[in-house]
Design a protein around this motif. Sequence first.
Motif, PDB file in Angstrom:
ATOM      1  N   PHE A 197       3.696  -1.629 -17.483  1.00  0.00           N
ATOM      2  CA  PHE A 197       4.064   0.019 -16.985  1.00  0.00           C
ATOM      3  C   PHE A 197       4.983  -0.053 -15.756  1.00  0.00           C
ATOM      4  O   PHE A 197       4.975  -1.079 -14.941  1.00  0.00           O
TER       5      PHE A 197
ATOM      6  N   TYR B 230       6.518   2.164 -12.605  1.00  0.00           N
ATOM      7  CA  TYR B 230       6.418   3.450 -11.704  1.00  0.00           C
ATOM      8  C   TYR B 230       7.742   3.300 -10.775  1.00  0.00           C
ATOM      9  O   TYR B 230       8.125   2.404 -10.380  1.00  0.00           O
TER      10      TYR B 230
ATOM     11  N   GLN C 236       8.159   5.168  -6.795  1.00  0.00           N
ATOM     12  CA  GLN C 236       7.613   5.911  -5.802  1.00  0.00           C
ATOM     13  C   GLN C 236       8.590   6.222  -4.602  1.00  0.00           C
ATOM     14  O   GLN C 236       9.247   5.289  -4.276  1.00  0.00           O
TER      15      GLN C 236
ATOM     16  N   LYS D 280       6.753   8.332   0.836  1.00  0.00           N
ATOM     17  CA  LYS D 280       5.632   9.307   1.361  1.00  0.00           C
ATOM     18  C   LYS D 280       5.335   9.992   0.076  1.00  0.00           C
ATOM     19  O   LYS D 280       4.624  11.398   0.099  1.00  0.00           O
ATOM     20  N   GLN D 281       5.624   9.743  -1.175  1.00  0.00           N
ATOM     21  CA  GLN D 281       5.131  10.376  -2.442  1.00  0.00           C
ATOM     22  C   GLN D 281       4.236   9.279  -3.059  1.00  0.00           C
ATOM     23  O   GLN D 281       4.302   8.386  -2.724  1.00  0.00           O
ATOM     24  N   SER D 282       3.725   9.810  -4.117  1.00  0.00           N
ATOM     25  CA  SER D 282       2.816   9.106  -5.103  1.00  0.00           C
ATOM     26  C   SER D 282       3.609   8.536  -6.134  1.00  0.00           C
ATOM     27  O   SER D 282       4.978   8.470  -6.261  1.00  0.00           O
ATOM     28  N   LEU D 283       2.787   7.398  -7.007  1.00  0.00           N
ATOM     29  CA  LEU D 283       3.449   6.855  -7.992  1.00  0.00           C
ATOM     30  C   LEU D 283       3.646   7.696  -9.060  1.00  0.00           C
ATOM     31  O   LEU D 283       2.695   8.501  -9.643  1.00  0.00           O
TER      32      LEU D 283
ATOM     33  N   LEU E  76       4.749   7.564 -13.067  1.00  0.00           N
ATOM     34  CA  LEU E  76       4.957   6.705 -14.212  1.00  0.00           C
ATOM     35  C   LEU E  76       6.363   7.188 -14.946  1.00  0.00           C
ATOM     36  O   LEU E  76       6.727   8.147 -15.265  1.00  0.00           O
TER      37      LEU E  76
ATOM     38  N   GLU F 283       8.480   8.323 -20.063  1.00  0.00           N
ATOM     39  CA  GLU F 283       7.860   9.698 -19.808  1.00  0.00           C
ATOM     40  C   GLU F 283       8.985  10.726 -19.743  1.00  0.00           C
ATOM     41  O   GLU F 283      10.058  10.297 -19.688  1.00  0.00           O
TER      42      GLU F 283
ATOM     43  N   PHE G  62      11.026   2.918  -4.677  1.00  0.00           N
ATOM     44  CA  PHE G  62      10.434   1.800  -4.546  1.00  0.00           C
ATOM     45  C   PHE G  62       9.861   1.614  -6.066  1.00  0.00           C
ATOM     46  O   PHE G  62       9.354   2.541  -6.674  1.00  0.00           O
TER      47      PHE G  62
ATOM     48  N   ILE H  32       7.575  -0.119  -8.938  1.00  0.00           N
ATOM     49  CA  ILE H  32       6.282  -0.779  -9.143  1.00  0.00           C
ATOM     50  C   ILE H  32       6.147  -1.140 -10.634  1.00  0.00           C
ATOM     51  O   ILE H  32       6.179  -0.053 -11.290  1.00  0.00           O
TER      52      ILE H  32
ATOM     53  N   PHE I 177      -1.538  -4.383 -10.469  1.00  0.00           N
ATOM     54  CA  PHE I 177      -0.072  -3.778  -9.778  1.00  0.00           C
ATOM     55  C   PHE I 177       0.879  -4.918  -9.243  1.00  0.00           C
ATOM     56  O   PHE I 177      -0.035  -5.793  -8.386  1.00  0.00           O
TER      57      PHE I 177
END
Lengths: 118, 112
Positions: free
Chosen positions: A34, A36, A38, A41-44, A46, A59, A91, A93, A109
Amino acid sequence: GAVVSQHPSRVICKSGTSVKIECRSLDFQATTMFWYRQFPKQSLMLMATSNEGSKATYEQGVEKDKFLINHASLTLSTLTVTSAHPEDSSFYICSARDRTGASYNEQFFGPGTRLTVL
Amino acid sequence: AQSVSQHNHHVILSEAASLELGCNYSYGGTVNLFWYVQYPGQHLQLLLKYFSGDPLVKGIKGFEAEFIKSKFSFNLRKPSVQWSDTAEYFCAVNAGTYKYIFGTGTRLKVLA
Protein backbone atom coordinates in the motif's frame (compact mmCIF):
# COMPACT_ATOMS: atom_id res chain seq x y z
CA GLY A 1 10.45 -10.08 11.51
CA ALA A 2 8.08 -8.20 9.19
CA VAL A 3 10.43 -5.39 8.27
CA VAL A 4 9.66 -2.99 5.47
CA SER A 5 12.24 -0.62 4.05
CA GLN A 6 11.95 2.39 1.80
CA HIS A 7 14.51 4.07 -0.36
CA PRO A 8 15.39 6.85 -0.48
CA SER A 9 14.47 8.29 2.90
CA ARG A 10 14.67 11.83 1.56
CA VAL A 11 14.73 13.20 -1.95
CA ILE A 12 14.83 16.71 -3.33
CA CYS A 13 14.11 17.22 -6.99
CA LYS A 14 13.38 19.96 -9.45
CA SER A 15 9.93 20.62 -10.73
CA GLY A 16 9.16 18.59 -13.84
CA THR A 17 11.41 15.66 -13.04
CA SER A 18 10.33 12.16 -12.03
CA VAL A 19 11.18 10.48 -8.77
CA LYS A 20 11.08 6.78 -7.98
CA ILE A 21 10.55 5.48 -4.45
CA GLU A 22 11.18 1.85 -3.59
CA CYS A 23 9.40 -0.20 -0.96
CA ARG A 24 10.79 -3.58 0.03
CA SER A 25 9.60 -6.28 2.38
CA LEU A 26 12.83 -7.64 3.81
CA ASP A 27 11.84 -10.86 5.49
CA PHE A 28 8.48 -11.83 4.07
CA GLN A 29 6.65 -12.00 0.79
CA ALA A 30 4.16 -9.24 0.30
CA THR A 31 1.52 -9.97 -2.27
CA THR A 32 -0.09 -6.67 -1.40
CA MET A 33 1.56 -3.35 -0.70
CA PHE A 34 0.00 0.00 0.00
CA TRP A 35 1.09 3.54 -0.68
CA TYR A 36 0.09 6.39 1.58
CA ARG A 37 0.66 10.08 1.54
CA GLN A 38 0.95 12.21 4.64
CA PHE A 39 0.87 15.99 4.52
CA PRO A 40 2.41 17.92 7.40
CA LYS A 41 0.40 17.62 10.58
CA GLN A 42 -2.20 15.47 8.86
CA SER A 43 -3.16 11.84 8.80
CA LEU A 44 -2.22 9.14 6.33
CA MET A 45 -4.26 8.99 3.18
CA LEU A 46 -4.26 5.79 1.18
CA MET A 47 -3.25 6.47 -2.41
CA ALA A 48 -3.27 3.01 -3.92
CA THR A 49 -3.13 -0.69 -3.31
CA SER A 50 -0.42 -2.53 -5.18
CA ASN A 51 -0.85 -6.20 -5.99
CA GLU A 52 2.04 -8.31 -7.20
CA GLY A 53 1.78 -9.04 -10.87
CA SER A 54 -1.26 -6.90 -11.54
CA LYS A 55 -2.27 -3.28 -11.91
CA ALA A 56 -2.54 -1.14 -8.84
CA THR A 57 -5.90 0.00 -7.55
CA TYR A 58 -6.01 3.73 -6.98
CA GLU A 59 -8.18 5.56 -4.50
CA GLN A 60 -10.60 8.13 -5.72
CA GLY A 61 -8.93 11.39 -6.64
CA VAL A 62 -5.44 9.94 -7.10
CA GLU A 63 -4.05 10.40 -10.60
CA LYS A 64 -2.79 7.05 -11.82
CA ASP A 65 -0.77 8.63 -14.61
CA LYS A 66 1.03 10.85 -12.15
CA PHE A 67 1.69 8.25 -9.49
CA LEU A 68 2.89 5.15 -11.28
CA ILE A 69 3.00 2.02 -9.20
CA ASN A 70 4.78 -1.17 -10.12
CA HIS A 71 4.78 -4.33 -8.02
CA ALA A 72 6.91 -6.64 -10.10
CA SER A 73 8.02 -9.02 -7.37
CA LEU A 74 6.80 -10.33 -4.04
CA THR A 75 9.23 -8.12 -2.17
CA LEU A 76 9.34 -4.89 -4.14
CA SER A 77 6.90 -2.18 -5.08
CA THR A 78 7.86 1.15 -6.59
CA LEU A 79 6.07 4.47 -6.71
CA THR A 80 7.13 6.90 -9.41
CA VAL A 81 6.01 10.48 -9.12
CA THR A 82 6.04 11.73 -12.68
CA SER A 83 6.55 15.36 -13.66
CA ALA A 84 6.73 16.34 -10.03
CA HIS A 85 5.43 19.72 -8.90
CA PRO A 86 5.88 21.52 -5.59
CA GLU A 87 2.39 20.45 -4.50
CA ASP A 88 3.59 16.84 -4.69
CA SER A 89 5.96 17.54 -1.83
CA SER A 90 4.89 15.24 0.96
CA PHE A 91 5.79 12.26 3.08
CA TYR A 92 5.16 9.01 1.22
CA ILE A 93 4.77 5.86 3.26
CA CYS A 94 4.43 2.31 2.06
CA SER A 95 3.17 -0.71 3.90
CA ALA A 96 3.08 -4.40 3.12
CA ARG A 97 0.76 -7.21 4.00
CA ASP A 98 2.11 -10.64 4.83
CA ARG A 99 -0.66 -12.80 3.53
CA THR A 100 0.89 -16.01 4.73
CA GLY A 101 1.55 -14.93 8.27
CA ALA A 102 -0.66 -15.18 11.31
CA SER A 103 -1.33 -11.45 11.08
CA TYR A 104 -2.60 -11.62 7.54
CA ASN A 105 -4.79 -8.58 8.03
CA GLU A 106 -1.98 -6.50 9.45
CA GLN A 107 0.09 -4.04 7.50
CA PHE A 108 3.74 -3.42 8.26
CA PHE A 109 4.89 0.12 7.58
CA GLY A 110 8.05 1.44 6.06
CA PRO A 111 9.92 4.43 7.46
CA GLY A 112 8.65 6.79 4.79
CA THR A 113 10.20 8.97 2.09
CA ARG A 114 10.15 12.72 2.33
CA LEU A 115 9.84 14.26 -1.11
CA THR A 116 10.58 17.93 -1.65
CA VAL A 117 9.96 19.37 -5.09
CA LEU A 118 11.60 22.72 -5.75
CA ALA B 1 -18.80 5.09 4.25
CA GLN B 2 -16.47 3.72 6.87
CA SER B 3 -14.78 6.32 9.02
CA VAL B 4 -12.58 6.67 12.07
CA SER B 5 -12.89 9.59 14.44
CA GLN B 6 -10.35 10.84 16.89
CA HIS B 7 -12.05 13.63 18.75
CA ASN B 8 -9.02 14.91 20.64
CA HIS B 9 -6.87 16.74 18.12
CA HIS B 10 -4.46 18.28 20.58
CA VAL B 11 -3.82 17.16 24.13
CA ILE B 12 -1.44 18.76 26.59
CA LEU B 13 -0.60 16.97 29.82
CA SER B 14 1.90 17.25 32.60
CA GLU B 15 4.21 14.35 33.31
CA ALA B 16 2.63 11.63 35.47
CA ALA B 17 -0.87 12.57 34.36
CA SER B 18 -3.14 9.88 33.01
CA LEU B 19 -3.95 9.74 29.32
CA GLU B 20 -6.99 8.62 27.43
CA LEU B 21 -7.34 9.21 23.70
CA GLY B 22 -10.63 8.48 22.04
CA CYS B 23 -11.14 6.51 18.84
CA ASN B 24 -14.53 5.69 17.36
CA TYR B 25 -15.26 3.94 14.11
CA SER B 26 -18.26 3.37 11.95
CA TYR B 27 -18.61 -0.20 10.76
CA GLY B 28 -21.02 -2.84 11.91
CA GLY B 29 -19.03 -5.95 11.14
CA THR B 30 -15.82 -7.53 12.34
CA VAL B 31 -12.96 -5.11 12.75
CA ASN B 32 -9.28 -5.17 13.47
CA LEU B 33 -8.08 -2.15 15.41
CA PHE B 34 -4.69 -0.52 15.75
CA TRP B 35 -2.98 2.34 17.50
CA TYR B 36 0.19 3.79 16.02
CA VAL B 37 2.56 6.41 17.35
CA GLN B 38 4.65 8.78 15.28
CA TYR B 39 7.40 10.59 17.16
CA PRO B 40 8.56 13.92 15.70
CA GLY B 41 10.41 13.30 12.48
CA GLN B 42 10.07 9.55 12.72
CA HIS B 43 7.99 6.85 11.12
CA LEU B 44 4.91 5.05 12.34
CA GLN B 45 5.33 2.52 15.11
CA LEU B 46 2.70 0.04 16.18
CA LEU B 47 1.67 0.52 19.79
CA LEU B 48 -0.92 -2.21 19.99
CA LYS B 49 -3.53 -4.06 18.02
CA TYR B 50 -6.78 -5.90 18.52
CA PHE B 51 -7.91 -8.77 16.34
CA SER B 52 -10.04 -10.87 18.68
CA GLY B 53 -10.23 -12.21 22.23
CA ASP B 54 -9.69 -10.12 25.35
CA PRO B 55 -10.97 -6.63 24.56
CA LEU B 56 -8.36 -5.09 26.85
CA VAL B 57 -5.16 -5.01 24.90
CA LYS B 58 -1.76 -4.20 26.31
CA GLY B 59 0.88 -2.72 24.09
CA ILE B 60 4.38 -1.37 24.26
CA LYS B 61 5.62 1.50 26.42
CA GLY B 62 2.88 0.98 29.02
CA PHE B 63 -0.04 1.71 26.70
CA GLU B 64 -3.27 -0.21 26.66
CA ALA B 65 -6.54 0.06 24.80
CA GLU B 66 -10.02 -1.25 25.35
CA PHE B 67 -12.30 -2.40 22.57
CA ILE B 68 -15.94 -1.71 23.41
CA LYS B 69 -17.98 -3.17 20.60
CA SER B 70 -21.27 -1.65 21.70
CA LYS B 71 -19.73 1.81 21.58
CA PHE B 72 -17.67 1.24 18.43
CA SER B 73 -14.71 2.51 20.39
CA PHE B 74 -11.07 1.62 20.91
CA ASN B 75 -9.68 4.17 23.34
CA LEU B 76 -6.00 4.36 24.15
CA ARG B 77 -4.87 4.76 27.74
CA LYS B 78 -1.74 5.18 29.77
CA PRO B 79 -1.85 5.65 33.53
CA SER B 80 1.19 7.93 33.77
CA VAL B 81 2.64 9.74 30.78
CA GLN B 82 6.24 10.77 30.34
CA TRP B 83 7.80 13.64 28.45
CA SER B 84 9.03 11.09 25.90
CA ASP B 85 5.44 10.23 25.02
CA THR B 86 5.17 13.53 23.17
CA ALA B 87 4.13 12.40 19.70
CA GLU B 88 1.22 12.03 17.36
CA TYR B 89 -1.08 9.08 17.85
CA PHE B 90 -3.16 7.49 15.11
CA CYS B 91 -6.00 5.06 15.43
CA ALA B 92 -6.58 2.78 12.43
CA VAL B 93 -9.32 0.34 11.57
CA ASN B 94 -9.30 -2.57 9.17
CA ALA B 95 -12.91 -3.33 8.42
CA GLY B 96 -14.17 -5.87 5.95
CA THR B 97 -11.21 -5.50 3.64
CA TYR B 98 -7.50 -5.39 4.19
CA LYS B 99 -7.44 -1.61 3.79
CA TYR B 100 -6.69 0.57 6.78
CA ILE B 101 -8.68 3.66 7.55
CA PHE B 102 -6.76 6.09 9.70
CA GLY B 103 -8.13 8.63 12.10
CA THR B 104 -7.03 12.23 11.85
CA GLY B 105 -4.52 11.80 14.65
CA THR B 106 -4.07 13.27 18.12
CA ARG B 107 -1.08 15.40 18.85
CA LEU B 108 0.05 14.84 22.44
CA LYS B 109 2.41 17.17 24.22
CA VAL B 110 3.70 16.22 27.63
CA LEU B 111 5.15 18.99 29.73
CA ALA B 112 8.16 18.12 31.84
